[in-house]
Write a protein that holds these residues in place. Sequence first.
Motif, PDB file in Angstrom:
ATOM      1  N   CYS A 145      10.872  -7.451   6.477  1.00 52.97           N
ATOM      2  CA  CYS A 145      11.014  -6.050   6.209  1.00 52.97           C
ATOM      3  C   CYS A 145      10.402  -5.097   6.920  1.00 52.97           C
ATOM      4  N   ASP A 146      10.703  -4.056   6.982  1.00 52.05           N
ATOM      5  CA  ASP A 146      10.391  -2.685   8.185  1.00 52.05           C
ATOM      6  C   ASP A 146       8.949  -2.380   7.311  1.00 52.05           C
ATOM      7  N   ASP A 147       8.989  -2.174   6.070  1.00 52.74           N
ATOM      8  CA  ASP A 147       7.925  -1.741   5.150  1.00 52.74           C
ATOM      9  C   ASP A 147       7.948  -2.499   3.845  1.00 52.74           C
ATOM     10  N   LEU A 148       6.914  -2.620   2.938  1.00 52.25           N
ATOM     11  CA  LEU A 148       6.640  -2.994   1.758  1.00 52.25           C
ATOM     12  C   LEU A 148       6.242  -1.824   0.756  1.00 52.25           C
ATOM     13  N   VAL A 149       6.855  -1.539  -0.310  1.00 51.78           N
ATOM     14  CA  VAL A 149       6.476  -0.530  -1.326  1.00 51.78           C
ATOM     15  C   VAL A 149       6.133  -0.932  -2.396  1.00 51.78           C
ATOM     16  N   ARG A 150       5.460  -0.185  -3.400  1.00 48.44           N
ATOM     17  CA  ARG A 150       4.800  -0.576  -4.533  1.00 48.44           C
ATOM     18  C   ARG A 150       5.669   0.341  -5.632  1.00 48.44           C
ATOM     19  N   LEU A 151       5.697   0.043  -6.670  1.00 51.40           N
ATOM     20  CA  LEU A 151       5.837   0.992  -7.801  1.00 51.40           C
ATOM     21  C   LEU A 151       4.489   0.750  -8.646  1.00 51.40           C
TER      22      LEU A 151
ATOM     23  N   SER B 103       0.857  -1.070   0.080  1.00 58.42           N
ATOM     24  CA  SER B 103      -0.059  -0.087  -0.073  1.00 58.42           C
ATOM     25  C   SER B 103       1.011   1.025   0.001  1.00 58.42           C
ATOM     26  N   VAL B 104       2.075   0.874   0.332  1.00 58.30           N
ATOM     27  CA  VAL B 104       2.787   2.407   0.453  1.00 58.30           C
ATOM     28  C   VAL B 104       3.625   2.556  -0.865  1.00 58.30           C
ATOM     29  N   PRO B 105       3.284   3.832  -1.649  1.00 58.83           N
ATOM     30  CA  PRO B 105       4.096   4.270  -2.676  1.00 58.83           C
ATOM     31  C   PRO B 105       5.673   4.229  -2.483  1.00 58.83           C
ATOM     32  N   TYR B 106       6.488   3.973  -3.472  1.00 56.59           N
ATOM     33  CA  TYR B 106       7.628   3.747  -3.246  1.00 56.59           C
ATOM     34  C   TYR B 106       8.755   5.035  -2.492  1.00 56.59           C
TER      35      TYR B 106
ATOM     36  N   ALA C  91      12.901  -1.868 -11.759  1.00 58.25           N
ATOM     37  CA  ALA C  91      12.387  -1.627 -10.482  1.00 58.25           C
ATOM     38  C   ALA C  91      13.565  -1.152  -9.700  1.00 58.25           C
ATOM     39  N   ALA C  92      14.571  -1.947  -9.608  1.00 56.30           N
ATOM     40  CA  ALA C  92      15.773  -1.544  -8.829  1.00 56.30           C
ATOM     41  C   ALA C  92      16.497  -0.385  -9.008  1.00 56.30           C
ATOM     42  N   ALA C  93      16.391   0.048 -10.493  1.00 59.29           N
ATOM     43  CA  ALA C  93      16.672   1.305 -10.964  1.00 59.29           C
ATOM     44  C   ALA C  93      16.060   2.621 -10.234  1.00 59.29           C
ATOM     45  N   VAL C  94      14.636   2.404 -10.522  1.00 55.15           N
ATOM     46  CA  VAL C  94      13.640   3.383  -9.829  1.00 55.15           C
ATOM     47  C   VAL C  94      14.018   3.623  -8.499  1.00 55.15           C
TER      48      VAL C  94
END
Lengths: 239, 239
Positions: free
Chosen positions: B197-203, B166-169, B217-220
Amino acid sequence: MIVYGRNPVREVLRGRRRHAAGEVLATESAAREPWLRGVEVTLSSPDALERACGSPEHQGICLDAGPYPYVGAEEILTRADPLIVALDELQDPHNLGAIARTAECAGVDGLVICERRAAQVTPAVCKASAGAVEHLRIARVANLVAFLERARQAGCWSHGTAADASVPYHRPDYTGGVVLVLGSEGRGLRRLVAERCDDLVRLPLRGKIASLNVSAAAAVLLYEALHQRTGLDTVPDGP
Amino acid sequence: MIVYGRNPVREVLRGRRRHAAGEVLATESAAREPWLRGVEVTLSSPDALERACGSPEHQGICLDAGPYPYVGAEEILTRADPLIVALDELQDPHNLGAIARTAECAGVDGLVICERRAAQVTPAVCKASAGAVEHLRIARVANLVAFLERARQAGCWSHGTAADASVPYHRPDYTGGVVLVLGSEGRGLRRLVAERCDDLVRLPLRGKIASLNVSAAAAVLLYEALHQRTGLDTVPDGP
């Protein structure tokens, strides 16, 4: 064009843009993919598939998809406030496929490639893009400088990338009509193309290697533009 | 390990970390590269090079570089406020090489990979990284969950990526000690790794394709972290 591999073939079927597509050839195992339900499949051996594809990377499935459905550049430029990626004589099919995939994920309005001295959409590019090319508008232009001029007349700003540019990539305003212009591997943008851009931006380098891969640079730029254009906090994802 | 290709061999020589490196084999043409001045080179035919490398992608040059100089995970964790990339059973050598290249360009303190069921640093990875692995600290861990626990004890925050997060990257604070955790192609993070993980982010995804390539994804993520950590406007580039 013989499209091969599970993702590329699935996206040809989902995309419904390949009007001359022929029948699907698949091994018994690949033919059981759930997304092939209702699709006519001719069973084939792995050897026959490899001969048909000219590549061992067929993953048990291929189809003769007919020519790739390029669009005209005008179809991209006439969209409202388009986000466009333009590639200046990009050479490597893997990079073209990778950029197409990221561009499709970022929801760009179109990708513009050079007609000559540049990678075109081949089966290897379809594979590298995981089938994203089936959903993306891709236009070929004979003259990229002339395309950027038309883009300017259509109200777009063109942002090129250059290792020695003084503007950090996140500083420009990427809202409105935008063309992100990326150069070829190794050489970067041609001089006349760089001069036709409204500004040149750089991605910072903190290591010992001279440059980012062009598809990594494209990913960083596209998501910076997407961030600015949508406000990632507020817009829900997906289709 | 036979390292082949112009960039990989050049970076082995520049990196000076391959203490068991043998002599350079090169074709007459490749032997004229300016960065080989002062280096002992044994002339070789393209055929002999292909036999030595087991690949036609040698670009006329190779050397037996000895084993890849992995570092211990502690060497990465004891750096001040480290920026670390951790890969959870990443499979594809091309993705590992691409991520290593971007990570080196972004100036990360280290890359952590799994010892088993994961791509290791092979000659193909050296090639895909354009030689970046010669300058990057890469550690192998038997247990990625245990590594993330040690990272937490060392004061790092771990940010995993997940398509349904749910957290934007761009929302987390990537300053201080940070581990960016990326999953394998297709499957993403294993459950226990994600939980650690302390949080999970999404692209965000705006297209029809289900996911970004992991190296995109790694580059962003890396450039978002770099942006936050350095203030790209004020810090001059490069070494």
